[in-house]
Enzyme design. Sequence first.
Site, PDB file in Angstrom:
ATOM      1  N   ILE A   1     -13.297   2.795  12.691  1.00  0.00           N
ATOM      2  CA  ILE A   1     -14.354   3.465  13.447  1.00  0.00           C
ATOM      3  C   ILE A   1     -15.700   3.270  12.763  1.00  0.00           C
ATOM      4  O   ILE A   1     -16.714   2.952  13.396  1.00  0.00           O
ATOM      5  CB  ILE A   1     -14.045   4.971  13.610  1.00  0.00           C
ATOM      6  CG1 ILE A   1     -12.758   5.179  14.422  1.00  0.00           C
ATOM      7  CG2 ILE A   1     -15.214   5.701  14.256  1.00  0.00           C
ATOM      8  CD1 ILE A   1     -12.265   6.620  14.428  1.00  0.00           C
ATOM      9  N   GLY A   2     -15.728   3.461  11.442  1.00  0.00           N
ATOM     10  CA  GLY A   2     -16.978   3.324  10.703  1.00  0.00           C
ATOM     11  C   GLY A   2     -17.595   1.949  10.836  1.00  0.00           C
ATOM     12  O   GLY A   2     -18.817   1.809  10.944  1.00  0.00           O
TER      13      GLY A   2
ATOM     14  N   GLY B   1     -11.280   6.106  10.489  1.00  0.00           N
ATOM     15  CA  GLY B   1     -10.299   5.292  11.200  1.00  0.00           C
ATOM     16  C   GLY B   1      -9.244   6.210  11.786  1.00  0.00           C
ATOM     17  O   GLY B   1      -9.563   7.304  12.255  1.00  0.00           O
TER      18      GLY B   1
ATOM     19  N   ASP C   1      -8.924   7.947  20.739  1.00  0.00           N
ATOM     20  CA  ASP C   1      -9.674   6.734  20.447  1.00  0.00           C
ATOM     21  C   ASP C   1     -11.155   6.983  20.711  1.00  0.00           C
ATOM     22  O   ASP C   1     -11.544   7.306  21.837  1.00  0.00           O
ATOM     23  CB  ASP C   1      -9.155   5.585  21.325  1.00  0.00           C
ATOM     24  CG  ASP C   1      -9.736   4.241  20.957  1.00  0.00           C
ATOM     25  OD1 ASP C   1     -10.941   4.170  20.661  1.00  0.00           O
ATOM     26  OD2 ASP C   1      -8.996   3.236  20.990  1.00  0.00           O
TER      27      ASP C   1
ATOM     28  N   ARG D   1       0.857  -1.187   0.000  1.00  0.00           N
ATOM     29  CA  ARG D   1       0.000   0.000   0.000  1.00  0.00           C
ATOM     30  C   ARG D   1       0.892   1.236   0.000  1.00  0.00           C
ATOM     31  O   ARG D   1       1.818   1.378   0.807  1.00  0.00           O
ATOM     32  CB  ARG D   1      -0.892   0.021   1.235  1.00  0.00           C
ATOM     33  CG  ARG D   1      -1.789   1.266   1.299  1.00  0.00           C
ATOM     34  CD  ARG D   1      -2.400   1.436   2.667  1.00  0.00           C
ATOM     35  NE  ARG D   1      -3.215   2.636   2.758  1.00  0.00           N
ATOM     36  CZ  ARG D   1      -3.457   3.299   3.888  1.00  0.00           C
ATOM     37  NH1 ARG D   1      -2.944   2.860   5.027  1.00  0.00           N
ATOM     38  NH2 ARG D   1      -4.208   4.379   3.892  1.00  0.00           N
TER      39      ARG D   1
ATOM     40  N   GLU E   1      -8.600  -3.675   3.134  1.00  0.00           N
ATOM     41  CA  GLU E   1      -7.567  -3.186   2.222  1.00  0.00           C
ATOM     42  C   GLU E   1      -6.621  -4.305   1.808  1.00  0.00           C
ATOM     43  O   GLU E   1      -6.027  -4.250   0.728  1.00  0.00           O
ATOM     44  CB  GLU E   1      -6.802  -2.032   2.882  1.00  0.00           C
ATOM     45  CG  GLU E   1      -7.649  -0.774   3.023  1.00  0.00           C
ATOM     46  CD  GLU E   1      -7.071   0.230   4.003  1.00  0.00           C
ATOM     47  OE1 GLU E   1      -7.113   1.436   3.694  1.00  0.00           O
ATOM     48  OE2 GLU E   1      -6.594  -0.183   5.076  1.00  0.00           O
TER      49      GLU E   1
ATOM     50  N   HIS F   1     -14.884   6.803   5.206  1.00  0.00           N
ATOM     51  CA  HIS F   1     -13.842   5.955   5.793  1.00  0.00           C
ATOM     52  C   HIS F   1     -13.407   6.656   7.074  1.00  0.00           C
ATOM     53  O   HIS F   1     -12.799   7.725   7.036  1.00  0.00           O
ATOM     54  CB  HIS F   1     -12.652   5.803   4.843  1.00  0.00           C
ATOM     55  CG  HIS F   1     -11.499   5.071   5.465  1.00  0.00           C
ATOM     56  ND1 HIS F   1     -11.236   3.738   5.215  1.00  0.00           N
ATOM     57  CD2 HIS F   1     -10.558   5.481   6.347  1.00  0.00           C
ATOM     58  CE1 HIS F   1     -10.183   3.364   5.917  1.00  0.00           C
ATOM     59  NE2 HIS F   1      -9.757   4.411   6.617  1.00  0.00           N
TER      60      HIS F   1
ATOM     61  N   ASP G   1      -3.103   4.665  -2.853  1.00  0.00           N
ATOM     62  CA  ASP G   1      -4.457   5.029  -2.432  1.00  0.00           C
ATOM     63  C   ASP G   1      -5.047   6.098  -3.343  1.00  0.00           C
ATOM     64  O   ASP G   1      -6.267   6.235  -3.451  1.00  0.00           O
ATOM     65  CB  ASP G   1      -4.433   5.560  -0.997  1.00  0.00           C
ATOM     66  CG  ASP G   1      -4.839   4.510   0.027  1.00  0.00           C
ATOM     67  OD1 ASP G   1      -5.678   3.661  -0.305  1.00  0.00           O
ATOM     68  OD2 ASP G   1      -4.311   4.540   1.147  1.00  0.00           O
TER      69      ASP G   1
ATOM     70  N   ARG H   1     -13.578   4.985  21.034  1.00  0.00           N
ATOM     71  CA  ARG H   1     -14.150   4.083  22.045  1.00  0.00           C
ATOM     72  C   ARG H   1     -13.908   4.622  23.447  1.00  0.00           C
ATOM     73  O   ARG H   1     -14.793   4.594  24.304  1.00  0.00           O
ATOM     74  CB  ARG H   1     -13.547   2.687  21.893  1.00  0.00           C
ATOM     75  CG  ARG H   1     -13.962   1.963  20.620  1.00  0.00           C
ATOM     76  CD  ARG H   1     -13.106   0.777  20.345  1.00  0.00           C
ATOM     77  NE  ARG H   1     -11.708   1.160  20.127  1.00  0.00           N
ATOM     78  CZ  ARG H   1     -10.761   0.333  19.709  1.00  0.00           C
ATOM     79  NH1 ARG H   1     -11.049  -0.931  19.489  1.00  0.00           N
ATOM     80  NH2 ARG H   1      -9.526   0.759  19.526  1.00  0.00           N
TER      81      ARG H   1
END
Length: 343
Positions: A280-281, A161, A234, A50, A330, A159, A107, A236
């Site tokens: 996250i999504g 993250g 984060d 990537r 990915e 997206h 990307d 969460r």
Amino acid sequence: MTAVLTVNPGSNSLQAVLVDAESEEVLARATDEAGLDDLLDRDLAAVGHRLVHGGSQVTKPTIVDDDVVKAVEAASSLAPLHVPVTVRLLAKLRERLPNVPHVVCPDTAFHRNLPSVAHTYALPAEWREKFGLRRYGFHGLSYAWAASQVQRPNILAAHLGGGCSACAIQDGRSIDTSMGFTPLDGVPMTKRSGSVDPGLLLWLLDQGLTVDEVRDGLYTRSGLLGLSGGISDDTRELVAAEDDQAAFALAVFAHRVRRELAALATNFDHIDALVFTGEIGWDQPEVREAVCVGLGVLGIHSGLAGNRDDDGPVSPPDADVPVFVVRPREDLQLCRETVRALA
């Protein structure tokens, strides 16, 4: 073509996955360089890397040679958290596996055919021509995978993250996106600022901050971390914190994602789906719900279901615009693009 090793260095992580190219079965995975080293002893048909930013020279999945390495190195300053790691791993793996083909998968490739009205900056023409200034877009591997899993004509996608962006996808191709010349643009991220008034940045420089100080602040001390006053980057932890500053950080984040999605919606005459992907999504129902709360004007409503074990809708069956979640893969998209580049 059998086993393809996919190497995905993020800004704070490393994912190395060995994939059977025919069945797309995951054969093994590693999350650090020691584990990656163990995978190099396998019988490999190819290695797919990537590449977050290929600059103006590497615009599609490309078989690596020395000239390609130089082109990748030239793009290092455009994504300083990502590309230098890719350069280092490319050198290491090409030395360890000299007889195995290596492919870099940018990307930016998913967005390379953005309409000119979407990719052109309102900057002096001589700057644009001399420096290749344009909106490149990022998270292309993630969006390409998501579009293959939710095959609808007009898709709004987010997206979310470590890095975060939004994209308008029509018939499987990007027609507009929130990230621009670098992966710093767009919505706030875990540690990156997202879009900031350029006049504000010039003002900070006038106040005596150095370019390096501004760069460090924008890339590593902003986003959710900065908004929460350092509590956490984060989502969460911020959801669980039950703290006013943590709640404010999440509210700003949801507002900015919502605003970007609404802006991207102007590319369509109607919306066939909203898709959430990224760590996250996929895994944070509270964040998805917060984003959707203000999108009723687009026919997207809140009251979503929680997490599910597979890809699919989280909105009610009678929703005007269905909301989907797609697990970020990915690794599998890297495998697909590597195989195509070598065909």
